[in-house]
Design an enzyme around this catalytic site. Structure first.
Site, short mmCIF file in Angstrom:
data_model
loop_
_atom_site.label_atom_id
_atom_site.label_comp_id
_atom_site.label_asym_id
_atom_site.label_seq_id
_atom_site.Cartn_x
_atom_site.Cartn_y
_atom_site.Cartn_z
N TRP A 32 0.83 -1.21 0.00
CA TRP A 32 0.00 0.00 0.00
C TRP A 32 0.86 1.26 0.00
O TRP A 32 0.35 2.37 0.00
CB TRP A 32 -1.00 0.00 1.16
CG TRP A 32 -0.44 -0.46 2.46
CD1 TRP A 32 0.17 0.31 3.41
CD2 TRP A 32 -0.44 -1.81 2.96
NE1 TRP A 32 0.55 -0.47 4.46
CE2 TRP A 32 0.19 -1.77 4.23
CE3 TRP A 32 -0.91 -3.03 2.47
CZ2 TRP A 32 0.36 -2.92 5.01
CZ3 TRP A 32 -0.73 -4.16 3.26
CH2 TRP A 32 -0.11 -4.09 4.49
N ARG A 33 2.17 1.07 0.00
CA ARG A 33 3.05 2.23 -0.18
C ARG A 33 3.44 2.40 -1.64
O ARG A 33 4.17 3.32 -1.97
CB ARG A 33 4.31 2.07 0.69
CG ARG A 33 3.95 2.16 2.15
CD ARG A 33 5.14 2.08 3.06
NE ARG A 33 4.67 2.24 4.43
CZ ARG A 33 5.37 1.95 5.50
NH1 ARG A 33 6.59 1.48 5.38
NH2 ARG A 33 4.87 2.13 6.70
N GLU A 45 -5.91 0.59 5.30
CA GLU A 45 -6.06 1.24 6.61
C GLU A 45 -7.11 0.54 7.46
O GLU A 45 -6.92 0.35 8.66
CB GLU A 45 -6.41 2.72 6.43
CG GLU A 45 -5.26 3.56 5.92
CD GLU A 45 -4.04 3.50 6.82
OE1 GLU A 45 -4.19 3.29 8.04
OE2 GLU A 45 -2.92 3.65 6.31
N GLN A 50 -7.01 -3.27 13.29
CA GLN A 50 -6.91 -4.18 14.44
C GLN A 50 -6.14 -5.45 14.11
O GLN A 50 -6.24 -6.44 14.81
CB GLN A 50 -8.31 -4.58 14.92
CG GLN A 50 -8.83 -3.70 16.03
CD GLN A 50 -10.06 -2.93 15.59
OE1 GLN A 50 -10.46 -2.98 14.44
NE2 GLN A 50 -10.65 -2.22 16.52
N THR A 51 -5.35 -5.41 13.03
CA THR A 51 -4.69 -6.63 12.58
C THR A 51 -3.24 -6.32 12.23
O THR A 51 -2.93 -5.28 11.66
CB THR A 51 -5.43 -7.20 11.35
OG1 THR A 51 -6.82 -7.28 11.64
CG2 THR A 51 -4.92 -8.58 10.99
N GLY A 89 -11.27 -11.05 11.50
CA GLY A 89 -11.96 -10.70 12.74
C GLY A 89 -12.48 -9.27 12.74
O GLY A 89 -12.36 -8.54 11.76
N TYR A 128 -8.52 9.58 12.05
CA TYR A 128 -7.27 8.94 11.62
C TYR A 128 -7.36 8.49 10.15
O TYR A 128 -6.47 8.79 9.34
CB TYR A 128 -6.94 7.72 12.50
CG TYR A 128 -5.86 6.91 11.86
CD1 TYR A 128 -4.53 7.32 11.92
CD2 TYR A 128 -6.17 5.79 11.08
CE1 TYR A 128 -3.53 6.62 11.25
CE2 TYR A 128 -5.19 5.09 10.40
CZ TYR A 128 -3.87 5.51 10.50
OH TYR A 128 -2.90 4.84 9.81
N ASP A 146 -2.91 7.51 15.36
CA ASP A 146 -3.48 6.25 15.84
C ASP A 146 -2.75 5.90 17.14
O ASP A 146 -1.96 6.70 17.66
CB ASP A 146 -3.38 5.15 14.78
CG ASP A 146 -1.95 4.77 14.46
OD1 ASP A 146 -1.01 5.41 15.01
OD2 ASP A 146 -1.73 3.84 13.68
N CYS A 200 9.91 2.64 18.69
CA CYS A 200 9.25 3.10 19.91
C CYS A 200 8.01 2.25 20.16
O CYS A 200 6.88 2.74 20.18
CB CYS A 200 8.91 4.59 19.79
SG CYS A 200 8.61 5.34 21.38
N CYS A 207 15.28 2.03 22.86
CA CYS A 207 15.97 3.32 23.06
C CYS A 207 17.45 3.22 22.69
O CYS A 207 18.04 4.22 22.28
CB CYS A 207 15.83 3.77 24.50
SG CYS A 207 14.12 3.91 25.06
N CYS A 210 17.71 4.06 19.05
CA CYS A 210 16.76 5.09 18.61
C CYS A 210 17.47 6.39 18.20
O CYS A 210 18.32 6.88 18.93
CB CYS A 210 15.79 5.38 19.75
SG CYS A 210 14.62 6.69 19.33
FE1 SF4 Z 1 10.86 5.93 22.10
FE2 SF4 Z 1 13.27 6.58 21.20
FE3 SF4 Z 1 12.19 7.91 23.23
FE4 SF4 Z 1 13.03 5.44 23.58
S1 SF4 Z 1 14.31 7.21 23.10
S2 SF4 Z 1 11.09 6.28 24.33
S3 SF4 Z 1 12.52 4.50 21.61
S4 SF4 Z 1 11.45 7.82 21.10
#
Ligand code: SF4
Length: 228
Positions: A32-33, A45, A50-51, A89, A128, A146, A200, A207, A210
């Site tokens: 879908w991209r 979408e 829910q899947t 579902g 959304y 979302d 995240c 983290c 990240c």
């Molecule tokens: Fe989320 Fe990155 Fe913040 Fe950690 S550092 S809570 S992964 S945005």
């Protein structure tokens, strides 16, 4: 929370840049991209609401092979539509899709409209989904929010209070709106969704890998704020 607590332009720019850089290297290649067909975007979408992606993928292809247009879906027997949807579902979803298809055929010549107000007038299209259709199909500067996107924006830019509170949700919509860039809206919103699904994540956010650590109000205290 007020407009004054919205991220400042500098933070917006840094967030966009980091998110888009991360997405170009790590974003998922999803069918879908590869389309800007509003109906295809709508189907993806609604299925994804829910899947999980891996369960949606085969059904997305099967659905579009069977109902290639809003008109085909509008005129299909309801029992077939429900059967084709199985086993995703939450069976209200195929009924909603078919009702959107019928309304599009009756009122809009078999097309989905592009403006927010008309999209929101359809039963089954909320804020959304309207934002997703506008940004992914029509490339308009439209925000999305979302569960995943709300979590990401909350952790990075808020990190206090109750994520589920109505006022917080309203504030997060405002954050999402100021964040959407003028260009690359499609990539930016897709990137937000991938970032929430891959980095995240709800439990145990990654983290350590990240790219947002310097911007994020939940880092390094992520553990503490996530328990709220
Ligand atoms: Fe989320 Fe990155 Fe913040 Fe950690 S550092 S809570 S992964 S945005």
């Amino acid at each position: 929370m007020s407009a004054s607590s919205l991220p400042l332009p500098d933070a917006r720019q840094r967030f966009r840049r980091r998110l888009l850089t991360w997405y170009r290297a790590n974003g998922r290649d999803l069918p879908w991209r590869q389309t800007s067909d509003p109906y295809h975007i709508l189907v993806s979408e609604v299925m994804l609401q829910q899947t999980q992606v891996d369960r949606v993928l085969p059904k997305y292809h099967e659905w579009l092979a069977k109902y290639p247009s809003l008109e085909a879906l509008a005129t299909a027997p309801e029992r077939d539509v429900a059967e084709t949807w199985r086993p995703l579902g939450y069976n209200i979803r195929p009924r909603r899709l078919q009702s959107i298809a019928r309304e599009s055929v009756e009122k809009y010549n078999g097309q989905l409209p592009s403006d927010e107000e008309t999209l929101l007038s359809f039963k089954g299209i909320g804020a959304y989904t309207a934002g997703a259709i506008r940004s992914f199909a029509f490339r308009q500067r439209a925000a999305i929010l979302d569960t995943n996107v709300a979590r990401v924006l909350f952790r990075i830019f808020v990190a206090r209070g109750d994520l589920k509170a109505h006022a917080t949700r309203r504030h997060l919509w405002a954050v999402s709106e100021v964040m959407v860039p003028r260009k690359e809206v499609f990539d930016f919103n897709q990137a937000l969704m991938d970032f929430g699904a891959m980095i995240c994540v709800a439990r145990k956010p990654k983290c350590d890998v990240c790219p947002m650590t310097k911007l994020c109000r939940s880092y390094p205290g992520a553990e503490r704020s996530l328990k709220k």
